[in-house]
Enzyme design. Structure first.
Site, mmCIF file in Angstrom:
data_model
loop_
_atom_site.group_PDB
_atom_site.id
_atom_site.type_symbol
_atom_site.label_atom_id
_atom_site.label_comp_id
_atom_site.label_asym_id
_atom_site.label_seq_id
_atom_site.Cartn_x
_atom_site.Cartn_y
_atom_site.Cartn_z
ATOM 1 N N ASP A 11 60.532 10.172 14.316
ATOM 2 C CA ASP A 11 60.378 8.798 14.782
ATOM 3 C C ASP A 11 60.621 8.882 16.276
ATOM 4 O O ASP A 11 61.757 9.079 16.714
ATOM 5 C CB ASP A 11 61.404 7.872 14.124
ATOM 6 N N HIS A 12 59.560 8.761 17.061
ATOM 7 C CA HIS A 12 59.736 9.104 18.473
ATOM 8 C C HIS A 12 60.688 8.164 19.202
ATOM 9 O O HIS A 12 61.211 8.505 20.245
ATOM 10 C CB HIS A 12 58.387 9.243 19.191
ATOM 11 N N HIS A 72 60.475 2.325 13.735
ATOM 12 C CA HIS A 72 61.150 2.221 15.031
ATOM 13 C C HIS A 72 62.234 1.140 15.067
ATOM 14 O O HIS A 72 63.355 1.382 15.494
ATOM 15 C CB HIS A 72 60.135 1.938 16.140
HETATM 16 C C1 BG6 Z 1 53.559 4.021 17.457
HETATM 17 C C2 BG6 Z 1 52.704 2.948 16.875
HETATM 18 O O1 BG6 Z 1 54.401 4.558 16.486
HETATM 19 O O2 BG6 Z 1 54.343 3.478 18.499
HETATM 20 C C3 BG6 Z 1 51.830 2.315 17.942
HETATM 21 O O3 BG6 Z 1 51.869 3.485 15.860
HETATM 22 C C4 BG6 Z 1 52.670 1.863 19.112
HETATM 23 O O4 BG6 Z 1 51.083 1.228 17.414
HETATM 24 C C5 BG6 Z 1 53.607 2.963 19.580
HETATM 25 O O5 BG6 Z 1 51.799 1.486 20.168
HETATM 26 C C6 BG6 Z 1 54.576 2.449 20.629
HETATM 27 O O6 BG6 Z 1 55.290 3.519 21.176
HETATM 28 P P1 BG6 Z 1 55.842 3.456 22.668
HETATM 29 O O7 BG6 Z 1 56.625 4.705 22.829
HETATM 30 O O8 BG6 Z 1 54.655 3.381 23.570
HETATM 31 O O9 BG6 Z 1 56.673 2.213 22.759
#
Ligand code: BG6
Length: 484
Positions: A174-175, A237
């Site tokens: 989960d980044h 997230h």
């Molecule tokens: C991803 C989603 O996990 O996270 C995307 O699938 C979203 O829809 C993205 O745009 C948002 O990540 P960040 O790091 O740009 O806030």
């Protein structure tokens, strides 16, 4: 410090994630000399490409995603010398023999299979890897989200992967957990003694977590329409941020110590059932509007979106935790596409002073704002006196300015997480039971919406979502931060 040797094989090697995030992240680590030799990256995909064609494709694409100052022609060339390509249809047994041939002399090295394909292919890929004796004790598998569309499908995927890999080899990514400020939230909570006594229902009035984006579906209409914001952002997230914020202090930073505490948070989430779904959730869908003055079309006009789609592009939820620490404290969660600003932030609103002796806004409480995006910031708002004859007070922030304090380049979330996989650090990855608990809370919301059968509420692109999202929170006497 130098890393141990490794082979990183990523399925979905020509995909969006590889180009936008994974390869740029690896390049940045290479450029900062974290790893210099004894490693290899093999991009795997179905296209018939020579190595040279693949390198050209990667160079063309990645350049756009590496900020100008970080792009260095020589470093890039040196980096791509480690890059290979393999044409392979992951679902077919043919082709794995060639992968096995390439890996035959590196059975002792750390081996990472990064699966950034549709989750429906994971089972077959894992089976094929095992059938070709490619899973060594030093092998790890990284699973990209979305891991399923609901609890049942997520169970199936995890079950299939578990037939081949042990839990300690599985890295569910989960980044958001790799973002620098999330690490800082951990540092703030567990590296300082002053917050812990305040971190509870007696002092906290409400918590808000907002992940707002200005982008629309960005050419991913087909995927997005089948998932929607609840599955795309909340299930993973938002709930992960909630866990880090609300968990009990773990006894150590070890993977299971942290993950046990996160699991308890997920299990303490009060179920949102049909009888309260209208009071506790809002779902929205953007219509045409303007972002930064430029007109943008509505969700239903985007490519690959059925004109009668009810998929939500915005969600707001009032979540509650049934436990000793947080009972009665609302956690307002909100996320959406095509909103007014791109921002990710956590707001902890503290209760006002018990007895106000100062005039005006003195009845406001203190506020801690932890900002993940666009800039990394932690601000603590305290009441101070406005200069002058009168005893007037207003909130002023103590601002931790990370850019000013630490002049080094900030790592992208994927840089940290990829390095953690290679180093075998599981703390920032989700355990299977966590994922299951998250789905267990999400599914009834989805079912409730289906049972209600109402379309999502419309909001103009470039706003903070449907007005019902304000009502959700003002009903409790609270307001979203940007209104406050
Ligand atoms: C991803 C989603 O996990 O996270 C995307 O699938 C979203 O829809 C993205 O745009 C948002 O990540 P960040 O790091 O740009 O806030």
């Amino acid at each position: 410090s130098a890393l141990q040797e490794f082979d990183l094989i990523f399925f979905g090697g020509t995909g969006d994630l590889a180009m936008r995030k994974l390869l740029p992240a690896l390049y940045n680590r290479f450029r900062d000399s974290q790893h210099t030799q004894g490693w290899r990256i093999i991009g795997v995909a179905r296209q018939d490409l020579s190595r040279e064609q693949y390198l050209n494709l990667v160079s063309e694409n990645c350049r756009q995603f590496i900020p100008g100052g970080d792009f260095d022609e020589r470093a890039w060339t040196a980096f791509t010398a480690h890059l290979e390509y393999l044409r392979l249809d992951g679902t077919q047994p043919e082709g794995y023999a060639e992968l096995a041939r390439r890996l035959q002399n590196s059975n002792d090295r750390v081996r990472v299979f990064y699966l950034s394909t549709a989750a429906s292919l994971f089972a077959q890929i894992c089976t094929n890897l095992a059938a070709n004796q490619l899973v060594t004790p030093q092998t790890r598998v990284v699973l990209e989200k979305p891991l399923g569309r609901d609890r049942a499908s997520s169970y199936e995927i995890n079950e299939a992967v578990a037939k081949i890999f042990e839990e300690r080899q599985i890295y569910r990514i989960d980044h958001y957990l790799g973002k620098e400020t999330v690490q800082n939230l951990i540092a703030l909570r567990f590296g300082n003694a002053i917050f812990e006594p305040l971190w509870r229902r007696s002092n906290v009035q409400d918590v808000q977590i907002t992940l707002s984006e200005t982008v629309g579906v960005e050419g991913r209409g087909d995927y997005y329409d089948r998932y929607g914001a609840l599955r795309d952002m909340v299930q993973n997230h938002l709930l992960q941020l909630l866990c880090i914020l609300a968990m009990e202090p773990p006894s150590s930073i070890d993977p299971d110590a942290v993950r046990d505490e996160k699991l308890k948070v997920l299990r303490a989430l009060r179920p949102i059932t049909l009888d309260c779904i209208k009071a506790k959730t809002v779902r929205g869908q953007y219509r045409a509007g303007a972002i930064d003055g430029a007109a943008v079309r509505g969700y239903l006009e985007e490519a690959d979106i059925p004109p009668d789609s009810h998929t939500e592009t915005f969600v707001a939820i009032k979540a509650e935790l049934d436990n000793w620490r947080w009972s009665g404290v609302p956690f307002y969660l909100r996320t959406g596409k095509r909103m007014q600003e791109r921002m990710a932030e956590i707001v902890v609103n503290f209760r006002p002073v018990p007895h106000a002796i100062l005039p005006t806004s003195a009845s406001e409480g203190n506020r801690l704002v932890i900002r993940l995006q666009p800039d990394e910031e932690v601000r603590l708002y305290l009441m101070v006196k406005v200069p002058g004859a009168e005893m007037k007070v207003r909130p002023v922030d103590l601002n931790l300015d990370f850019k000013q304090e630490f002049k080094t380049r900030q790592w992208d979330a994927y840089e940290r997480l990829l390095m953690d996989v290679i180093l075998g650090k599981l703390t920032l990855f989700m355990r299977r039971d966590e994922l299951d608990a998250a789905w267990r809370w999400i599914d009834p919301i989805r079912d409730g919406w289906d049972a209600l059968g109402e379309p999502p509420k419309s909001y103009a692109a470039g706003t903070w979502g449907p007005t019902a999202s304000n009502t959700l929170i003002t009903r409790d006497g609270n307001t979203w931060r940007e209104d406050g």
